[in-house]
Design an enzyme around this catalytic site. Structure first.
Site, PDB file in Angstrom:
ATOM      1  N   SER A 152      35.608  22.089  38.894  1.00  0.00           N
ATOM      2  CA  SER A 152      34.872  22.514  40.079  1.00  0.00           C
ATOM      3  C   SER A 152      34.791  21.358  41.078  1.00  0.00           C
ATOM      4  CB  SER A 152      33.487  23.029  39.651  1.00  0.00           C
ATOM      5  OG  SER A 152      32.864  23.715  40.711  1.00  0.00           O
ATOM      6  N   ASP A 228      35.381  34.268  37.653  1.00  0.00           N
ATOM      7  CA  ASP A 228      34.605  33.114  38.139  1.00  0.00           C
ATOM      8  C   ASP A 228      33.740  33.563  39.317  1.00  0.00           C
ATOM      9  OD1 ASP A 228      33.813  30.760  39.551  1.00  0.00           O
ATOM     10  OD2 ASP A 228      35.479  29.661  38.627  1.00  0.00           O
ATOM     11  N   HIS A 261      33.149  30.577  35.332  1.00  0.00           N
ATOM     12  CA  HIS A 261      33.186  29.192  35.843  1.00  0.00           C
ATOM     13  C   HIS A 261      32.632  28.188  34.828  1.00  0.00           C
ATOM     14  CE1 HIS A 261      33.787  26.570  39.301  1.00  0.00           C
ATOM     15  NE2 HIS A 261      32.592  26.054  39.175  1.00  0.00           N
TER      16      HIS A 261
END
Lengths: 286, 286
Positions: A152, A228, A261
């Site tokens: 991320s 996600d 995620h």
């Protein structure tokens, strides 16, 4: 050169090696910084390649080590793992703790230009310059065999750091990176505050824009879950894909149905990433 | 029978299967209880053996799933994993949150007899009776193929539960269990408060004493780190060893130099435990 002073916050045995948590006074950051290191059992016999992991928003130096399932693989493959914290902490800068996606836990792996962040929020220089020298002075690493990956915000960090320093990193990969931060809310907020309103100053911190200018000399691996929750609004892997096509970057971008995620996603594909780095870090360089 | 109502708190994909977090109103506990379940990819094809994990002091239903590195192995071996929380929570019983080693997060997998704990602190009956029926009603488990393991307080729980219910569990193992709780401070505090001062009532919750009375029909695996900070004062694996010798219990007790009491230790030996259970749960019963 004086050996940097490390405080050992804790060391435990894991998979025959040692997981340790350390603190030191960082010149770049102007404050204490924390990081973790995993030394696999092979480190007792001599220096090993080193793989840096940059974590995402709200994480710290422990997140990757305890949640990603990577230590088992590092012990199998003979890699030293290093994970820094994700920002300076406890500086009492006004606003540093107001939001979960900015300030503490959200350093974005850049060097801030705007006040009140410019003195301390220098995670880029910390990760690229200071941390490797602290690691090299204290752990048995082959400093010329370094790889970097992240998740991320840390995926953005790994991609930009490798693209800006191809001489320092032999391998790079990312999980669900913020691929085009100048074009998404997380990036606009962070860059606007850390770098100021002039968007011309933002481009050198954007993986897709950097890649268009100069691709990484090696190939890249990126994994992205299709469930996600941040995919459409914040991550934009298609921008990375377009940049790779435009610049001739070799990019393996895999989309995985059903994955979100989280570290449940990351651990599911950790074996592929660890082997990817191990292969590239063990090769003799041409 | 009415299907117990489950609240799905979250489900994510992991190693091709599903990790889920659930809540339900427990009749045994008289309050909401939480637990987690990992269904490996093989669960889509039909029912699988089920392996229960009982965590230690201060832990909850997430600890094992995220820290132990077990999901990868469950996906490889085709086992469903179930991890309950370690106690009732939020009941506002006076004293429940005073100490980290008693009350909330410290249910000790027994049925309390003394007030004010007797109504709600029934983790033994919850784990042995209610939770398996909730699991069987909602997940594709082969209920006659169940194993149990755990860590520290949860190692004590796994050993005592298997010893008391050899017909219900085919396999049992433990990491650093509280092996002889009646003889150590953690056990004396918990049993004294949950069961009352009459030590005659404590013996049926002590793994070493139970084993002396009636060994488990199968073999047992116990791993213990020798750098465990609680080893001498709280864990006493030698009591388990002596009980096994006295009763003829087949016990594999492994001592590991350098390992402590943490999940760094647990994950290092998780492969052995998962394979131990998978072998015993896949065998046709004689």
């Amino acid at each position: 050169m004086r050996r940097p002073v490390l405080t050992v916050r804790g060391e435990q045995q894991c998979f025959g090696g040692t997981i340790g948590f350390y603190a030191h006074t960082s010149a770049e950051i102007g404050a204490e910084m924390r990081f973790s290191v995993y030394r696999p059992p092979q480190a007792q016999a001599g220096p090993l390649p080193v793989l840096y992991y940059l974590a995402g928003l709200t994480c710290n130096e422990e997140t990757f080590m305890i949640k990603a399932g990577a230590l088992r693989l590092a012990a199998e493959l003979g890699l030293i793992l290093v994970a820094p914290d994700t920002s300076p902490r406890g500086l009492n800068i006004p606003g540093e703790d107001d939001d979960w996606d900015f300030g503490t836990g959200a350093g974005f792996y850049l060097d801030a230009l705007a006040e009140p962040w410019a003195r301390n929020y220098r995670m880029y220089s910390y990760v690229v310059n200071e941390l490797p020298s602290v690691v090299a002075a204290n752990f048995p690493v082959k400093a010329d065999r370094a790889g970097i990956f992240g998740h991320s915000m840390g995926g953005h960090g790994a991609l930009t750091i490798a693209l800006k320093n191809p001489d320092r990193y032999r391998s790079v990969s990312a999980f669900a990176p913020i691929s085009n931060p100048v074009a998404v809310p997380w990036g606009e907020k962070a860059f606007g505050n850390y770098l100021g309103p002039d968007r011309a100053l933002w481009a050198v911190w954007d993986a897709s824009l950097l890649m268009r200018g100069r691709p990484f000399p090696g190939d890249m691996l990126v994994d992205q879950g299709l469930a996600d929750q941040f995919l459409e609004k914040q991550l934009h892997p298609e921008a990375l894909e377009a940049a790779a096509q435009a610049s001739g970057q070799s990019l393996t971008l895999r989309r995985h149905a059903g994955y979100d995620h989280s570290y449940w996603f990351i651990q599911s594909f950790m074996t592929d990433h660890m082997r990817w780095h191990a292969e590239r870090l063990s090769e003799a360089r041409i």
